[in-house]
Motif scaffolding. Sequence first.
Motif, PDB file in Angstrom:
ATOM      1  N   VAL A  58      33.495  31.682  29.239  1.00 12.29           N
ATOM      2  CA  VAL A  58      32.676  31.199  30.365  1.00 12.29           C
ATOM      3  C   VAL A  58      31.534  30.349  29.806  1.00 12.29           C
ATOM      4  O   VAL A  58      31.299  29.220  30.252  1.00 12.29           O
ATOM      5  CB  VAL A  58      32.092  32.393  31.183  1.00 12.29           C
ATOM      6  CG1 VAL A  58      31.144  31.898  32.283  1.00 12.29           C
ATOM      7  CG2 VAL A  58      33.214  33.229  31.786  1.00 12.29           C
ATOM      8  N   GLN A  59      30.837  30.912  28.806  1.00 17.24           N
ATOM      9  CA  GLN A  59      29.668  30.207  28.257  1.00 17.24           C
ATOM     10  C   GLN A  59      30.037  28.856  27.640  1.00 17.24           C
ATOM     11  O   GLN A  59      29.223  27.943  27.617  1.00 17.24           O
ATOM     12  CB  GLN A  59      28.970  31.084  27.210  1.00 17.24           C
ATOM     13  CG  GLN A  59      28.173  32.225  27.838  1.00 17.24           C
ATOM     14  CD  GLN A  59      27.969  33.387  26.876  1.00 17.24           C
ATOM     15  OE1 GLN A  59      28.100  33.237  25.666  1.00 17.24           O
ATOM     16  NE2 GLN A  59      27.649  34.556  27.418  1.00 17.24           N
ATOM     17  N   ARG A  60      31.265  28.728  27.124  1.00 11.40           N
ATOM     18  CA  ARG A  60      31.673  27.478  26.467  1.00 11.40           C
ATOM     19  C   ARG A  60      32.567  26.606  27.344  1.00 11.40           C
ATOM     20  O   ARG A  60      33.135  25.627  26.863  1.00 11.40           O
ATOM     21  CB  ARG A  60      32.361  27.790  25.142  1.00 11.40           C
ATOM     22  CG  ARG A  60      31.326  27.971  24.082  1.00 11.40           C
ATOM     23  CD  ARG A  60      31.744  28.836  22.949  1.00 11.40           C
ATOM     24  NE  ARG A  60      30.554  29.132  22.154  1.00 11.40           N
ATOM     25  CZ  ARG A  60      29.679  30.098  22.431  1.00 11.40           C
ATOM     26  NH1 ARG A  60      29.854  30.870  23.485  1.00 11.40           N
ATOM     27  NH2 ARG A  60      28.613  30.296  21.678  1.00 11.40           N
ATOM     28  N   GLY A  61      32.721  26.986  28.583  1.00  5.47           N
ATOM     29  CA  GLY A  61      33.511  26.174  29.511  1.00  5.47           C
ATOM     30  C   GLY A  61      34.995  26.133  29.174  1.00  5.47           C
ATOM     31  O   GLY A  61      35.673  25.142  29.485  1.00  5.47           O
ATOM     32  N   VAL A  62      35.518  27.184  28.517  1.00  6.45           N
ATOM     33  CA  VAL A  62      36.958  27.226  28.199  1.00  6.45           C
ATOM     34  C   VAL A  62      37.714  27.781  29.412  1.00  6.45           C
ATOM     35  O   VAL A  62      37.354  28.844  29.953  1.00  6.45           O
ATOM     36  CB  VAL A  62      37.213  28.115  26.948  1.00  6.45           C
ATOM     37  CG1 VAL A  62      38.711  28.294  26.700  1.00  6.45           C
ATOM     38  CG2 VAL A  62      36.529  27.517  25.721  1.00  6.45           C
ATOM     39  N   VAL A  65      35.739  47.967  36.467  1.00  3.67           N
ATOM     40  CA  VAL A  65      35.359  47.242  35.240  1.00  3.67           C
ATOM     41  C   VAL A  65      35.569  45.736  35.443  1.00  3.67           C
ATOM     42  O   VAL A  65      34.775  44.918  34.967  1.00  3.67           O
ATOM     43  CB  VAL A  65      36.091  47.763  33.978  1.00  3.67           C
ATOM     44  CG1 VAL A  65      35.668  49.169  33.625  1.00  3.67           C
ATOM     45  CG2 VAL A  65      37.592  47.694  34.094  1.00  3.67           C
ATOM     46  N   ALA A  66      36.619  45.367  36.218  1.00  2.00           N
ATOM     47  CA  ALA A  66      36.881  43.950  36.506  1.00  2.00           C
ATOM     48  C   ALA A  66      35.699  43.331  37.253  1.00  2.00           C
ATOM     49  O   ALA A  66      35.347  42.165  37.040  1.00  2.00           O
ATOM     50  CB  ALA A  66      38.159  43.812  37.327  1.00  2.00           C
ATOM     51  N   LYS A  67      35.073  44.133  38.118  1.00  2.00           N
ATOM     52  CA  LYS A  67      33.939  43.629  38.917  1.00  2.00           C
ATOM     53  C   LYS A  67      32.790  43.211  37.988  1.00  2.00           C
ATOM     54  O   LYS A  67      32.139  42.189  38.212  1.00  2.00           O
ATOM     55  CB  LYS A  67      33.490  44.740  39.880  1.00  2.00           C
ATOM     56  CG  LYS A  67      32.418  44.333  40.844  1.00  2.00           C
ATOM     57  CD  LYS A  67      32.358  45.329  42.008  1.00  2.00           C
ATOM     58  CE  LYS A  67      31.189  45.020  42.928  1.00  2.00           C
ATOM     59  NZ  LYS A  67      29.929  45.608  42.464  1.00  2.00           N
ATOM     60  N   VAL A  68      32.569  43.976  36.930  1.00  2.00           N
ATOM     61  CA  VAL A  68      31.504  43.633  35.972  1.00  2.00           C
ATOM     62  C   VAL A  68      31.820  42.273  35.340  1.00  2.00           C
ATOM     63  O   VAL A  68      30.945  41.415  35.193  1.00  2.00           O
ATOM     64  CB  VAL A  68      31.371  44.729  34.882  1.00  2.00           C
ATOM     65  CG1 VAL A  68      30.330  44.348  33.837  1.00  2.00           C
ATOM     66  CG2 VAL A  68      31.032  46.069  35.509  1.00  2.00           C
ATOM     67  N   ALA A  69      33.098  42.065  34.996  1.00  2.00           N
ATOM     68  CA  ALA A  69      33.506  40.780  34.409  1.00  2.00           C
ATOM     69  C   ALA A  69      33.294  39.644  35.410  1.00  2.00           C
ATOM     70  O   ALA A  69      32.765  38.581  35.058  1.00  2.00           O
ATOM     71  CB  ALA A  69      34.978  40.849  33.995  1.00  2.00           C
ATOM     72  N   GLN A  70      33.695  39.884  36.654  1.00  2.00           N
ATOM     73  CA  GLN A  70      33.552  38.833  37.684  1.00  2.00           C
ATOM     74  C   GLN A  70      32.085  38.472  37.874  1.00  2.00           C
ATOM     75  O   GLN A  70      31.747  37.310  38.058  1.00  2.00           O
ATOM     76  CB  GLN A  70      34.188  39.308  39.002  1.00  2.00           C
ATOM     77  CG  GLN A  70      35.717  39.309  38.923  1.00  2.00           C
ATOM     78  CD  GLN A  70      36.385  40.136  40.005  1.00  2.00           C
ATOM     79  OE1 GLN A  70      35.806  41.098  40.521  1.00  2.00           O
ATOM     80  NE2 GLN A  70      37.633  39.798  40.335  1.00  2.00           N
ATOM     81  N   GLU A  71      31.216  39.468  37.768  1.00  2.00           N
ATOM     82  CA  GLU A  71      29.775  39.194  37.915  1.00  2.00           C
ATOM     83  C   GLU A  71      29.239  38.326  36.769  1.00  2.00           C
ATOM     84  O   GLU A  71      28.209  37.687  36.900  1.00  2.00           O
ATOM     85  CB  GLU A  71      28.994  40.513  38.013  1.00  2.00           C
ATOM     86  CG  GLU A  71      29.153  41.149  39.389  1.00  2.00           C
ATOM     87  CD  GLU A  71      28.774  42.632  39.452  1.00  2.00           C
ATOM     88  OE1 GLU A  71      28.942  43.217  40.535  1.00  2.00           O
ATOM     89  OE2 GLU A  71      28.340  43.197  38.425  1.00  2.00           O
ATOM     90  N   LYS A  72      29.971  38.335  35.646  1.00  2.00           N
ATOM     91  CA  LYS A  72      29.568  37.472  34.518  1.00  2.00           C
ATOM     92  C   LYS A  72      30.184  36.075  34.657  1.00  2.00           C
ATOM     93  O   LYS A  72      30.065  35.258  33.754  1.00  2.00           O
ATOM     94  CB  LYS A  72      30.062  38.068  33.194  1.00  2.00           C
ATOM     95  CG  LYS A  72      29.440  39.387  32.797  1.00  2.00           C
ATOM     96  CD  LYS A  72      30.166  39.900  31.533  1.00  2.00           C
ATOM     97  CE  LYS A  72      29.650  41.242  31.089  1.00  2.00           C
ATOM     98  NZ  LYS A  72      30.515  41.846  30.035  1.00  2.00           N
ATOM     99  N   GLY A  73      30.958  35.857  35.711  1.00  2.00           N
ATOM    100  CA  GLY A  73      31.603  34.551  35.910  1.00  2.00           C
ATOM    101  C   GLY A  73      32.994  34.478  35.321  1.00  2.00           C
ATOM    102  O   GLY A  73      33.599  33.390  35.288  1.00  2.00           O
TER     103      GLY A  73
END
Length: 411
Positions: free
Chosen positions: A115-119, A130-138
Amino acid sequence: MPTCRICQSQFEPFISFGKMPIANGFLAPEQFDREYFFELAVGFCPTCAMVQLVDQPNKEQMFHEHYAFYSSMSRHMAEHFKRVALNIMPRYFASNDPFVVEIGSNDGVLLEHCVQRGVRHVGVEPAANVAKVAQEKGVETIVEFFDEELAGRIRSEHGQADVVFSANTMLQFSYMRSVLSGIASLLKPSGVLIFEDPYLGDIIEKTSYDQMYDEHLFYFSVASVDAMVRRHGMAVIDVESLPVHGGSMRYVVAHEGALSVSSAVAAQRAKEEQLGLRDLTTYEHLRKRIEQSRNDLVTLLSRFHDEGKRVVGYGATSKSTTILNYCNIGPDLIEFISDITPIKQGKFSPGMHIPVRSYEEFIAHYPDYALLFAWNHAREIMAKENNFHRAGGRWIVHVPKVGVLAHDFVR
Ligand code: DWN
């Protein structure tokens, strides 16, 4: 006799642990009387060399919206996944617009770096919490189980992948044929599957039988993985031993003949021959060491109980479920288990019903002994427990041998 999930030959279990609950099934008292148990037994298939469980509960019983394991709980593991995202995966990017798929992306500990590197990326994670935590990080996350059908959908929507990555997940799939067919169709012609899982050689060398529980259906070696992926037109092209999770192996798999094979593959296979990973006697010896380990641990804990010492568990790991239930260790021998994961706190350990409490309770009143269930994170944990050591606290370990660590071990 059970049938091998990979080659359909028959094999015999070399150890039976008896009735086991769901390893991550931390529960409340009102759930005790409907707790699910299954027979935990492990066997070795002499035909394809795959070590595997005889029975596994349904996947929905293990992975759901209350799943208790969050990958980001270990700082050391978060750093490990950052290195994979930034240094390992890019080696296999075929263009400057790569596409990455992660199977079992948990709380996004790896894909957050994409996400941070636009890949471009997609995570697949069936445990909704646990997936929800990932989604919250984009992190783009599909809340489903990965299989051939989902691989087809990802391919139609995003195209083929440069890298399919998976950590501590490939070993779980009872429907491996569908998973590997899906991966083979999802990978670009030069694409790779990179996956990491606890390594059979380490389990045998360390007698770390606590790796054996419901989620861990397979105990991989280079020989068994290569035989498995070749059934789908792929081959292992590189391997690397990793110190994480008590000894893991990273496998790089590509379409057969597409990429050159590193000499590390043959070297590791030669080591496996020396370790006797294809010999039935290796597993008979392992069973004897497991039985000895159980006797030693119960004897040690009973002695401390008789001496009036306080013993607390450190880390309510999935692995501890096998130890506690196989050794029949309950709240009479272990007062509580300390864990930093909020969803586990206030609940009870699967099967043996030992209370799980917060880390704050551990530091509020240090016990005489802490049984290090999270032994795979020993370095990270020892580094932050100087006050426990200064207060005279001692560590009990069960891997590779049951014992109490010397006082100067951590200094
Ligand atoms: O393969 C798997 C691994 C990656 O994670 C899964 N099948 C399930 C799970 O297994 P585990 O529960 O045995 O994993 P860990 O990483 O050994 O669990 C560590 C536990 O200890 C977590 O609940 C967090 C806790 N912990 C803690 O209380 N204090 C961890 C650290 C580092 C700490 O300082």
